[in-house]
Design an enzyme around this catalytic site. Structure first.
Site, mmCIF file in Angstrom:
data_model
loop_
_atom_site.group_PDB
_atom_site.id
_atom_site.type_symbol
_atom_site.label_atom_id
_atom_site.label_comp_id
_atom_site.label_asym_id
_atom_site.label_seq_id
_atom_site.Cartn_x
_atom_site.Cartn_y
_atom_site.Cartn_z
ATOM 1 N NE ARG A 51 -0.158 2.025 3.252
ATOM 2 C CZ ARG A 51 1.598 2.450 3.469
ATOM 3 N NH1 ARG A 51 2.739 1.810 3.499
ATOM 4 N NH2 ARG A 51 1.016 3.602 3.928
ATOM 5 C CB ALA A 53 0.164 7.038 -3.246
ATOM 6 N NE ARG A 85 -6.258 0.578 -1.621
ATOM 7 C CZ ARG A 85 -5.264 1.037 -0.129
ATOM 8 N NH1 ARG A 85 -4.365 1.290 -0.151
ATOM 9 N NH2 ARG A 85 -6.311 2.421 0.684
ATOM 10 C CD GLN A 183 -2.690 2.063 6.990
ATOM 11 O OE1 GLN A 183 -3.890 2.193 7.881
ATOM 12 N NE2 GLN A 183 -3.478 2.076 6.199
ATOM 13 C CG ASP A 224 -3.258 8.661 -0.987
ATOM 14 O OD1 ASP A 224 -3.248 9.169 0.529
ATOM 15 O OD2 ASP A 224 -3.000 7.471 -0.957
ATOM 16 C CE LYS A 235 -5.071 5.821 4.561
ATOM 17 N NZ LYS A 235 -6.267 4.735 4.204
HETATM 18 O O1 MRU Z 1 -4.759 3.125 2.877
HETATM 19 P P1 MRU Z 1 -2.742 3.251 2.753
HETATM 20 O O2 MRU Z 1 -2.257 2.592 3.988
HETATM 21 O O3 MRU Z 1 -2.684 3.213 1.311
HETATM 22 O O4 MRU Z 1 -2.865 4.827 2.781
HETATM 23 C C1 MRU Z 1 -1.234 5.617 2.450
HETATM 24 C C2 MRU Z 1 -1.913 7.321 2.834
HETATM 25 O O5 MRU Z 1 -2.772 7.354 2.972
HETATM 26 C C3 MRU Z 1 0.194 7.994 2.348
HETATM 27 O O6 MRU Z 1 0.004 8.796 3.422
HETATM 28 C C4 MRU Z 1 -0.323 8.504 0.687
HETATM 29 O O7 MRU Z 1 0.214 7.476 0.338
HETATM 30 C C5 MRU Z 1 1.395 8.904 0.494
HETATM 31 S S1 MRU Z 1 2.257 7.457 0.265
HETATM 32 C C6 MRU Z 1 4.153 8.259 -0.229
#
Ligand code: MRU
Length: 341
Positions: A51, A53, A85, A183, A224, A235
């Site tokens: 996971r 982005a 996603r 996370q 994202d 997030k």
């Molecule tokens: O649902 P996730 O764990 O994929 O969400 C990740 C995030 O929100 C991160 O902050 C975002 O992808 C930036 S990652 C470098």
């Protein structure tokens, strides 16, 4: 990034498929896995074995290259991977890097590899620009995991922290635990512990008070998808953090590669927000004292949940966007200038 004595990226190409660190098991188990079909790649993304982005985009790029090698139908495979996603636009960016080469498997794999390398280079640049914002002795707050697990290497929000520490600065990090999937406490805390960086995990609701008490100097999160006007989806829980930072007069930066910018989306409100399963909220998972991974229900059996996975922080709350081409304003002009460079 080094784990023990070996260097890893979050995902990589292998002879028979796409290798990845299974992030669902961290921090308790470090296990490597391989997705050897389009269905397995799609499942790894959807089920959040990988996971973040930029990492999602690289996994999808390798998945499409694998489908090209296997002679699969382009439209069907593209559609399956692109629907895994909905919020992180890097997914489409990764697929579109490979798509023009689909008819030539060697060229498709080369394009996926080039996309992987470009994301790593961008993450490192983000660290170089962002580290200038971090003074020695600073405490940085971050949300979710925007470290190397989320961006193949270095990270986005954590890359400036890693670069600042490499430059000899003393940096401490407040890590939001990031309900519901945690996370922050599972992945960001693990990354920082691997690197030996001082950090403390905070309940999501605690960070506003820490900001108000002057215990945080700067907030840096990932994103994202960034709309053309600089609004940023990240997030769930990022928006309240930005509000609290503004109320406390603490700078709030968003760190992201230009592959996270979606010039086709005018406003943050137009960004599709992923809704995930109720169980992510109603249950918690972790390690029992007996050393077993376990899942327990917290909410009453009768209760349902609401589980939007992302929120949108309006550009007005963002002090700047830290990209691989420099720090730009969270505005139409700022976003345009980042895409032009
Ligand atoms: O649902 P996730 O764990 O994929 O969400 C990740 C995030 O929100 C991160 O902050 C975002 O992808 C930036 S990652 C470098």
């Amino acid at each position: 990034m080094k784990v023990g004595d070996r260097w890893f990226r979050a995902v990589w190409w292998e002879q028979n498929g796409v290798g990845y660190i299974d992030q669902r098991l961290l921090p308790h188990r470090f296990e490597l896995s391989v997705a050897s079909s389009t269905a397995e790649v799609a499942h790894a993304i959807k089920d959040m074995a990988i996971r973040g982005a930029p990492t999602i985009g690289v996994m999808a790029a390798y998945g499409l290259a694998m489908a090209s090698l296997n002679g699969e139908n382009f439209e069907a495979t593209y559609g399956i991977l692109n629907s895994t996603r909905p919020t992180a636009v890097n997914l489409k960016y990764g697929l579109d890097a490979v798509a023009p080469h689909y008819s030539d498997p060697d060229a498709a794999l080369e394009a996926a590899r080039a996309h992987d390398e470009a994301e790593v280079a961008a993450a490192e640049k983000i660290g170089e620009y962002g580290s200038a914002l971090i003074n020695s002795g600073a405490t940085v707050s971050t949300h979710c995991n925007a470290g190397w697990l989320a961006a193949q290497d270095w990270g986005t929000a954590l890359s400036p922290v890693y670069k600042a520490v490499e430059a000899g600065k003393k940096v401490a990090v407040i890590v939001d635990e990031t309900r519901p999937r945690l996370q922050g406490s599972r992945l960001t805390a693990w990354e920082l512990a691997q690197y030996g960086i001082e950090h403390r995990v905070a309940a999501d609701g605690a960070t506003a008070s820490l900001l108000r008490r002057g215990e945080i100097d700067i907030v840096i999160t990932g994103a994202d998808r960034i709309a053309a006007n600089g609004d940023a989806a990240n997030k769930i829980g990022t928006y309240p953090l930005a509000l609290a930072a503004q109320a406390a007069g603490v700078p709030f930066y968003v760190a992201a590669p230009t592959s996270t910018i979606d010039p086709n989306v005018a406003l943050g409100d137009d960004i599709p927000i992923e809704e995930r399963d109720d169980d992510e909220v109603l249950y918690v998972e972790g390690l029992t004292d007996a050393g077993e991974l376990s899942r327990v229900r917290v909410a009453p059996q009768e209760s349902r949940a609401v589980n939007p996975a992302f929120d949108v922080t309006p550009a007005a709350l963002i002090s700047g966007l830290i990209t691989e081409v420099g720090i730009v304003a969270a505005s139409v002009d700022g976003v345009r200038s980042a895409l032009r460079k």
